[in-house]
Every structure is written in C-alpha cells, then in structure tokens.
Motif scaffolding. Structure first.
Motif, mmCIF file in Angstrom:
data_model
loop_
_atom_site.group_PDB
_atom_site.id
_atom_site.type_symbol
_atom_site.label_atom_id
_atom_site.label_comp_id
_atom_site.label_asym_id
_atom_site.label_seq_id
_atom_site.Cartn_x
_atom_site.Cartn_y
_atom_site.Cartn_z
ATOM 1 N N THR B 55 0.843 -1.195 0.000
ATOM 2 C CA THR B 55 0.000 0.000 0.000
ATOM 3 C C THR B 55 0.885 1.255 0.000
ATOM 4 O O THR B 55 2.048 1.210 0.389
ATOM 5 C CB THR B 55 -0.905 0.057 1.241
ATOM 6 O OG1 THR B 55 -0.078 0.132 2.409
ATOM 7 C CG2 THR B 55 -1.803 -1.153 1.329
ATOM 8 N N ALA B 57 0.654 3.581 2.009
ATOM 9 C CA ALA B 57 1.029 3.860 3.397
ATOM 10 C C ALA B 57 2.319 3.128 3.759
ATOM 11 O O ALA B 57 3.174 3.661 4.466
ATOM 12 C CB ALA B 57 -0.098 3.446 4.340
ATOM 13 N N GLU B 58 2.462 1.912 3.258
ATOM 14 C CA GLU B 58 3.685 1.167 3.554
ATOM 15 C C GLU B 58 4.901 1.792 2.857
ATOM 16 O O GLU B 58 6.000 1.841 3.418
ATOM 17 C CB GLU B 58 3.535 -0.301 3.155
ATOM 18 C CG GLU B 58 2.587 -1.061 4.071
ATOM 19 C CD GLU B 58 2.274 -2.456 3.558
ATOM 20 O OE1 GLU B 58 2.617 -3.430 4.252
ATOM 21 O OE2 GLU B 58 1.686 -2.584 2.467
ATOM 22 N N TYR B 60 5.220 4.933 2.142
ATOM 23 C CA TYR B 60 5.509 6.160 2.879
ATOM 24 C C TYR B 60 6.196 5.842 4.206
ATOM 25 O O TYR B 60 7.154 6.507 4.599
ATOM 26 C CB TYR B 60 4.209 6.928 3.106
ATOM 27 C CG TYR B 60 4.381 8.225 3.839
ATOM 28 C CD1 TYR B 60 5.254 9.200 3.359
ATOM 29 C CD2 TYR B 60 3.691 8.467 5.016
ATOM 30 C CE1 TYR B 60 5.420 10.383 4.041
ATOM 31 C CE2 TYR B 60 3.846 9.657 5.703
ATOM 32 C CZ TYR B 60 4.722 10.614 5.214
ATOM 33 O OH TYR B 60 4.886 11.777 5.889
ATOM 34 N N GLY B 61 5.703 4.810 4.886
ATOM 35 C CA GLY B 61 6.311 4.412 6.155
ATOM 36 C C GLY B 61 7.775 4.063 5.974
ATOM 37 O O GLY B 61 8.636 4.481 6.756
#
Ligand code: SF4
Ligand code: SF4
Ligand code: FES
Ligand code: FES
Lengths: 789, 204
Positions: B55, B57-58, B60-61
């Motif tokens: 994702t 989000a991953e 970005y993390g």
C-alpha cells in the motif's frame, strides 16, 4: 490403588514444564513466557503483546528474569519461548526496577491528559503506571507535541501525543485485516503512526484498532466523550447484524447504547468485529425509531394504542383467512431471535399459514442445512477451502478474517470460484473466474485437472456456500454445488446465508411449509392479486428483494399489510398496522449463527417507547385471534422451543449458550445432484450482470447510524478497464444501463477485478435505484451499457 | 504527475526482478523516483506501491524512515554543512552564517531560483578534515568562506556538472546487472538445501 507402569506413562511432547515465581506451570511447546504466565495469577505488565497477533517486542514492558547457567538474565517475556525446566521470576527487585524504568520512559512524552481522555479508567497505561510504574518522572523537559486528534478515517481519530508506538494498530491492520493503510512513519523521536497523506484508514475493521490500542491514542467518533468507563453498564451478547454471530459486550450509559466491544471466543470471532456490527448501535438509539403502534387512517399512519392496533390486526387476519389460509403470507423473521421466530412460526401453524419465508429471494434452499456441515473452526482447519459464496469481506466480514488467517498463517488453501475478484482473491491458492450462469461447467472442468485432484486429495475439503449474485438464478449455484459434491463426496458445507438469524428462523419453521412457494412465489402470487394479507417481520421487500417491479406490483395488489418493525420504511409506510418492535440489546433470547451455533442475546437497555419483542407481539396477536400460544415468559418459550425443535435439543446448557454457544444437532440427510440448466449465450454487445452486496449499503441500520451513513457510496457500475474503453467513456462518466425497455443512468468505473463482458453492480446503494433492471424470473441478466449522447 | 517515466519504468522492472520478493526492491526504487524529480512525490509513492504490491502507506512508512529521501521539492544542490563537535570547533558556525548570507536563505531553506537548499547536518565522519560539508553528498573538506563562495560560483556556472549531478542522482554511472549475471536470490520459502557450511561435510 492403581499401579502405573512407568513404561506406559505417555508424556505429551507438547507440554513444557516451567516455573514462574517458584510455582510449577504447564506450558505449551512454542508459546511465549507471557502466554503461559497469563494462565497463572502472576501478571506480567505489557502493552504491545496481544495473544491473537504475532509478538514484536516493541514496548519492553514485559521484562522478566530467566535463570541461566550464568545467573538470572533479563528477557522480554512476549518474545521468549518457554523451555523445559525454565525458571522465570516476574517480580524480583531487578525486574521491578527495569519495569519501572520502561514505564518512566514511556511516560516521558506522554501528555497525561487522562482527565479528558476517553481511555481514562480503562487504560492499560494508566493502570500499569499505577501498578508497575515508579510513581514519578524525572523528565522535566518540554514534551513532544503534535496536533491533537487528527481524523484518520470517517470513524477513527488519532492522537499522536498519546501513542506509545506499541505497533498493535499497525500490526492488526497488516496482519489480521490485510489492510495496511496505517504505518509507522519517520524515525526516532519523530516516529508516528500515520496513513498515507490524504488517504484515509478506510478499513472495514478499523474499530478493532481502537479497541486494542493500550492508550487513548485511537478513539472512535461514535463513542468520543460519550461516557466514562466507570459509568458504563454492560452485558455480553451476540451480534446479529450478520450471520457470523460475533460475541460482543454491549455497553450503555443512562439507558442509551454507547459502545460495543468484541469478546474473544475461540470458535468464532477471536475478539474481532467489523465496523458495521460495531457501530450500527447508533441505529438502536435513533430518534426515528418507532415508539408506538401505528394504524392507517385517511391522514396516513397515525399513532394508536396497542389494544387498538392488535384488534385491527386481528380483524384483518381473520378477514383474510375467510378466503383460506393461502391468502395470508409471512415474510421475514431472520433478524430477530430464535424465540421471536419460533413464536411467529407457532402462530402461523395455528392459523395454518404455510406461506412463510425468512429468506427474501436472495438465499438458497434450506436443504443445504441438511448436507454434511462444517463449523468455522473446521473450515479453517481444512486443507482445502472452496469458496462458492458471496464476497465474504463485504457480507460476513469476520468470517473473512478467519478464512484469511487460515490461508495466510495456517495450512489451508483456498480455491475460489467467483465471477469477480473478492476480498479473499489475493489469498486464494487458485481463483477461478466464471461468467454468471456457467459455474457448474467451470467447477466440473476445473476439478478435472491434475493439480486440483492432488490438492483435493490432501485432506479435508470444506465448501463455503452462499448466493453470490442476485442477478442470477439460485439453481446455478446449486448445480455448481452438485458438481463439487459429485467430485468430492466427502466435502462438508459451511452455509453462508445472509441476515443475522436466518439459520434459526429456518430451523423453527419460518420457511415455506407443505411445499408452498418461497418469498418470490409469494410475491408473484400477490402481484396476481391472490394474497389478501401480508405480514412483514422486520422485512422490507422493497429493499431486500431484488426485483422492485415485482414487489411494487405485489404491494399494490395486497389488500392489507401488517408490519412489525423498528422503523417506518418504504414497505410499511402504507401498511394497515405497524407494530413497534424492540431492537437488538432491548430484548433477550438466543440466536443461531451460520454454522448453527446457538448463543444468547441479552438485554441491556429498555425498549424504546412501548416497543415489544416480536415473540410477545405474536403471543398477544394470538390472544386477539383467540389462540393461546401458551407462553407467558421468554423462559417458557425457550423451553418450549428446545423441546419442539429437534435441532435445538442441545440448547438447554445455559452456561454454554452464554459463552461459546452450542452447536445445533444436525443430521446429514440431503443430497444435491448435478443439474443441467441450459443457458442462452450472452450476445457480445451486452454485459452480464453481477449484483452483490457491499458492507456499507443503504441497509436500514446503516442509514440510521450517524457515523456510518456518510460512508455509503452512490450506485455505480464497474467494468473491466478495456470494456470501459470499448464503451468509449472516461472513468466516472454517467452512462445508460438498459434491459429491454428499462434504462437507468449512473456512473461507470473501471475495475481490474471485473472480467471482460461482465459488469458489477453493487446492490442497494444511494442515488440511483438499480432494482428495476433485476427481473427475478430471468436466469441471468444481460445489460446494454451505452454512452449518453 | 510524477509517476515513473516510461524509461524509468523499464529500469524499475529490471530492479524488481533482482529480488525474490518484489517489495525488497522498494529502497532502490525510491532512489529512482528521487532521481527523476529530485524528491519523492506522492504520485511516485503510489506508483511504487502498485509496482511492488504494497500500500502507499507502507511505501511512505518505509521512505520516511530515511533522512535522504525528501518529500518536498528541494534545490538542485543540497548543501549539508556539518555542525557536530569537530566541525563546530573548527568554525562550522561561521561557515553556516556565511552560506546563509551568500545564498540569502536560512538553514533549511531553498533559494528562489531552486538551485540551492542549505541544511545543517550531523557528523559526516570526516572530523579530521573539519569543517566539512557535502553537496549532494559529495564531500568538500576544510572549507573556508572563500572555498564556499567558489563552490557556489562553480555550481552556478555549471563548472561542476560532470562531478556533481542534480539532487537525487546517486551515481553518474548506473549500476547494470545483466540478466545472465544476476545472482537471483532464491525466495526463502523455496530454499530446500541447507547452506554448504551447515551440511556437515567440511570440518568446522
Ligand atoms: S496508536 Fe495505540 S495501538 Fe497504535 S501504536 Fe500507538 S499506542 Fe499502539
Ligand atoms: S461480522 Fe457480522 S456478526 Fe461480526 S460484528 Fe460484523 S456484523 Fe456483527
Ligand atoms: S509486551 Fe513484551 S515487549 Fe511489549
Ligand atoms: S564533526 Fe563534522 S564530520 Fe565529524
């Protein structure tokens, strides 16, 4: 005296002997120290450890000492497996000092705004700071500051100042839900949980992160600032929003529901809930709830007293019965308790009303309950799980979590048969697509291949069986099942039908009797003017039955409608009598989940207004009709039910019913044979429709829940990207979808999970009513999709 | 839009193929994205997520863990002036003041023309050559104010184009691993044999 032959003592290879604080403890091989300690009285403090997720050792709070040849060694008890002879101490001075040190560090940046924090009073950080903390902090510097709560989804708020970075929410999202939409970002002192910028944490399971957050960093809109934990009353019950039947506690404050929390039971939900089930309690509190009986007058529905309403309902039924019992029909009953359904079935028996159906044309024949059954646990332990079912993520969310877990972390393999990609497709070993109507052939051909034969031969096979497509004749699913059972005669079935208590309602007899027709037949007869009185038990055929033309026609022909409901709906707004029903958490009884597990539902709040449980309405109406059902209390009714219904004969174990539930007694007696329904081929210009439900549709309980109603999306049709190009429009354009003379206009979107030549149309969304397209008499529905010129 | 360009997409696929698990390619792909635009845009992260199956989000993390990935546009040249002990003792602070005055921006800022971003840095492991700085991670040692002025002049005049590529470009020569030379690590779950040092043949 028995003499034990030492040769014959069987040592269980999975048992490991350890001592915790000098007391012997039997541990299971492979488990971590903290898990073993949780079965003793010695509590090890913890924040990140969660028994249903993998250990990560993030917080270091669970330090204990383990004896080693070189003396005691400090270990994190949530990461250290037990070992034979291990000596663990959880409260030595060194351990206490270490635990206090960790807590002091965790609190260094914590805002300590407990007085305004929802978690205050039930907060593991607060509690363990008190029980295992140093009592004061040496940190006098300025704490780290972040913007106070930011909304990370429509429901969930995140307060990063309070977060202790335990990785529970992020681990849950990734490991359990499969929606890693939140993640740790940045590094060191700046580490924080965040979503991708401007992309919400739109997971169907987001509420679980709020429940398991060990601090007040994650809060949910429906509960924020509603109550303090010490003001709450609660009771344990079973969710009936869908047929998974998750165990929950229902919490109230001042006789209003304020929160549901998941309860961890092994056979069903492991503590998890879906967001719809968790937050639709707002619907029970809704100010639109019916509070008094209503009767029809020239000015529409007007409030009336129970005695007047019961009298007029009795008069209507008596009058209708003069034309024979076949001019009365009952639809619904799958949303209440077993006892509710049983009381109505008894009344129907007395009145000889055979036309009853708790499924509304979107299920399968009750015969499937008479096939060899599997429980959820058996399904998740099977070598092969065959999916011939709706998208479980959308319809039976927590069952999706269980099956996903089986495929991801255990040894099960999923073989999916589906017309479009589902939530489980990414986890399927093989996902086989079929065009609606062709599943039997697809199943037959697939199972003939060598790799399938080998997989099937590996062990137990369970078929998860349900009705995936509302725009397709039920027979196609049954024929495909016939093929499956022909090829794998030992396969067991996990039936996944819609609606919370459909299995209970069918078991007690709210299903067609004496070979009378099902809901669709009833409505077809009604449309032909052959039904004088229709009794609706919490059912709204206008919303639930796919074919709206048929239902409208039927409702216009039926002389009188009697409705038992919690709301005024499109189906009962013209009824003759509407009785206000007590809702979930306002009444007691039992419910049956999809695997036939009977567990209790309990009452937490007073029914709104003068509403009553369905069973009581049946008993009262019976009296008005001169029939005594012989039940004056729920207990009596329950006893009567378990002695009358053989399937429920196992249900007198009250303590089991109030915890894990009791499985219905069941005998495999039915056979489903292969069928050969001939299907006309689709012409290449049209698209074959797949109509199915999504989690947030315009269901009554969703549209009356303030926090959920905004999530419901508008009706949209989805096609393969290449088909979108063929139609010649860009994503999101309004197009015309037509069958024969009927056309509707709605937006079209590209979707990679849709096969070419088919179109997916989610059911019961807002803005555009798609039901006029759904002629229920058709085998499959092929539509034209055209640009609007 | 700053998804990967057609050309970079080809490179991306080649990079992904080097790893047994697609998502292992994420860091080199982030460098590729940073090379393309000088920083990592939102769209690039979405694109990379699609490419390796995680994702956004991953992505970005992972990316935000690393200091060298930037998420806002920055200057063509990133000047990091070390401010840790040795450099501080040898005049790093004066150097920073001078740089701020010369470029007309505060530490952390980017010049109007988009040429320079000035930043504080922690020890760059060149303490014996203090004070030091890096331009797009290329060292300049024992830097005086005059050196700094010359450096900025040269960068502006394009005299250092050969030595110092724009921010985001890791090296002037791209790493190429011909398919037949790629070791192609085996996915851990596919490994059946134990490594040679564990097979018990050799005396250890
Ligand atoms: S938000 Fe809560 S659950 Fe998530 S990491 Fe922070 S403390 Fe843990
Ligand atoms: S999965 Fe079903 S039973 Fe479980 S919480 Fe959701 S709606 Fe309720
Ligand atoms: S509970 Fe063991 S490290 Fe957090
Ligand atoms: S202190 Fe500047 S390089 Fe080490």
């Amino acid at each position: 005296m028995t003499i034990v032959d030492p040769e014959k003592v069987v040592v269980d290879p999975n048992v490991v002997n350890i001592t915790i604080n000098d007391k012997p403890v039997l541990a299971r091989k492979g488990e971590v120290i903290i898990a073993a300690a949780d079965r003793t009285d010695d509590f090890i403090p913890r924040f990140c450890y969660h028994p249903r997720m993998s250990s990560v050792g993030m917080c270091r709070q669970c330090l204990v000492e383990v004896e080693t040849p070189r003396g005691p060694m400090m270990v994190v008890s949530c990461m250290t497996p037990v070992a034979e002879g291990q000596i663990v101490r959880t409260a030595t001075d060194t351990v206490k000092k270490a635990q206090e040190g960790v807590l002091e560090l965790l609190l260094a940046n914590h805002p300590l705004d407990c007085p305004v924090c929802d978690k205050g009073g039930e907060c593991p950080l607060q509690d363990q700071a008190f029980s295992h903390g140093p009592g004061e902090s040496r940190f006098v510097e300025e704490k780290r500051h972040y913007e106070k709560p930011i909304a990370i989804s429509d429901i969930v708020y995140l307060d990063r100042e309070r977060c202790i970075l335990c990785d529970r929410c992020t681990r849950f999202a990734d490991e359990v839900a499969g929606d890693p939409l939140i993640s740790f970002t940045s590094r060191g002192n700046d580490t924080q949980v965040l979503t991708f910028p401007e992309e919400p944490f739109s997971s169907y399971f987001s509420g679980n992160t709020v429940q398991i957050c060990p601090v007040g960093a994650l809060t949910a809109k429906p509960y924020r600032f509603k109550a303090r934990p010490w003001d709450l009353n609660e009771t344990e019950t079973t969710c009936t929003s869908c047929s998974v039947g998750c165990r929950i506690v229902v919490q109230s404050s001042r006789d209003e529901l304020v929160r549901y929390q998941g309860v961890d039971i092994d056979p069903v939900n492991w503590g998890w809930l879906c967001d719809r089930g968790r937050y639709n309690f707002e619907s029970v509190n809704s100010t639109e709830r019916l509070t008094t009986p209503l009767i029809k007058s020239d000015a529409g529905l007007v409030p009336s007293s129970w005695s007047v309403a019961l009298e007029s309902a009795a008069r209507i039924i008596r009058h209708a019965l003069t034309n024979g019992a076949d001019s009365v029909a009952i639809l619904g009953g799958a949303r209440g308790t077993n006892e509710d359904a049983f009381a109505w079935a008894m009344l129907a028996d007395e009145l000889k009303i055979n036309q009853r159906d708790s499924q509304l044309g979107d299920g399968l024949t009750p015969e499937i309950f008479n096939l060899a059954q599997a429980t959820i646990d058996e399904t998740c332990a099977a070598s092969t799980i065959i999916l011939l079912a709706p998208d479980l993520k959308e319809e039976l969310p927590v069952l999706y979590l269980r099956i996903r877990d089986a495929a991801q972390k255990r040894n099960s393999r999923i073989i999916e048969f589906s017309s479009h990609d589902s939530g489980l497709t990414p986890y399927a070993w093989r996902s086989v697509a079929f065009e609606p109507g062709h599943q039997a052939q697809t199943v037959r051909e697939t199972l003939e291949t060598q790799e399938m034969k080998e997989q099937i031969a590996r062990g137990e096979v369970v078929v998860v069986l349900g009705r995936a497509n509302l725009a397709e004749n039920e027979a196609f699913t049954l024929h495909a099942l016939g093929e499956l059972l022909h090829a794998i005669p030992n396969a067991k079935i996990l039936p996944v039908l819609r609606r919370g208590n459909v299995r209970g309602a069918v078991a007690v007899g709210l299903t067609p009797q004496q070979n009378s027709g099902d809901a669709i037949d009833i409505l077809t007869k009604a449309a032909a003017g052959k039904i004088n009185c229709l009794i609706l038990l919490g059912a709204n055929p206008l919303a639930d039955v796919a074919d709206s033309i048929l239902v409208k026609q039927a409702l216009s022909q039926i002389k009188s409608v009697i409705s038992i409901d919690t709301f005024v709906t499109s189906a009962n707004e013209n009824a003759d009598v509407v009785f206000p029903a007590a809702a979930f958490a306002e009444k007691k009884g039992t419910t049956t989940n999809l695997e036939g597990r009977v567990s209790n539902v309990s009452q937490q709040i007073t029914p709104r207004g003068t509403s009553r449980p369905d069973w009581m309405i049946a008993a009262e109406l019976g009296l008005s009709l001169g029939i005594d059902l012989g039940v004056s209390s729920l207990d009596e009714l329950h006893k009567k039910m378990i002695s009358a219904i053989p399937g429920f004969s196992s249900c007198d174990n009250q303590s089991a019913i109030q915890s894990d539930g009791v499985l219905m007694v069941h005998e495999a007696s039915a056979t489903i044979s292969r069928g050969s329904k001939v299907l006309v081929d689709r012409n290449s210009y049209s698209y074959r429709l797949i109509v199915s439900r999504t989690m947030y549709d315009a269901a009554q309980s969703t549209i009356t829940s303030n926090s959920l109603v905004g999530i419901i999306t508008e009706s949209t049709i989805y096609v393969h990207p290449l088909d979108l190009a063929r139609i010649g429009v860009v994503d999101g354009t309004n197009i015309r979808v037509g069958v024969d003379e009927i056309n509707i206009v709605l937006p079209v979107r590209a979707h990679n999970g849709i096969n070419r030549g088919t179109a997916w149309l989610p059911y019961n969304h807002t803005n555009v009513d798609i039901r006029p397209l759904l002629n229920i008499a058709a085998d499959v529905i092929d539509v034209r999709i055209e640009q609007i010129k | 839009m700053s998804r990967l360009t057609e050309k970079n997409l080809v490179l991306a696929k080649e990079i992904i193929a080097r790893y047994p698990r697609q998502k292992s390619a994420l860091i080199p792909l982030l460098h590729l994205a940073q090379e393309q635009t000088g920083f990592i845009s939102r769209e690039a992260m979405v694109h990379l997520g699609e490419l390796v199956g995680v994702t956004s989000a991953e992505v970005y993390g992972t990316a935000s863990f690393y200091e060298m990935f930037r998420f806002e546009p920055i200057g063509k040249y990133l000047i990091n002036i070390c401010g840790t002990m040795s450099c501080a003792l040898m005049g790093a602070e004066e150097l920073m003041h001078h740089a701020e005055k010369r470029l007309g921006v505060k530490a952390g800022g980017t010049t109007q023309d988009g040429m320079f971003t000035l930043a504080h840095a922690e020890c760059q492991a060149a303490c014996t050559e203090a004070p030091c700085l890096q331009v797009n991670y290329r060292y300049r040692l024992r830097v005086t104010s005059a050196d700094l002025d010359n450096l900025i002049d040269d960068l502006q005049d394009g005299k250092l184009n050969d030595e110092i590529p724009a921010h985001g470009v890791l090296s002037k020569v791209r790493q190429v691993i011909p398919a037949d030379r790629a070791v192609g690590a085996v996915a851990p779950e596919l490994v059946t044999e134990s490594p040679v040092w564990l097979n018990g043949k050799a005396a250890l």
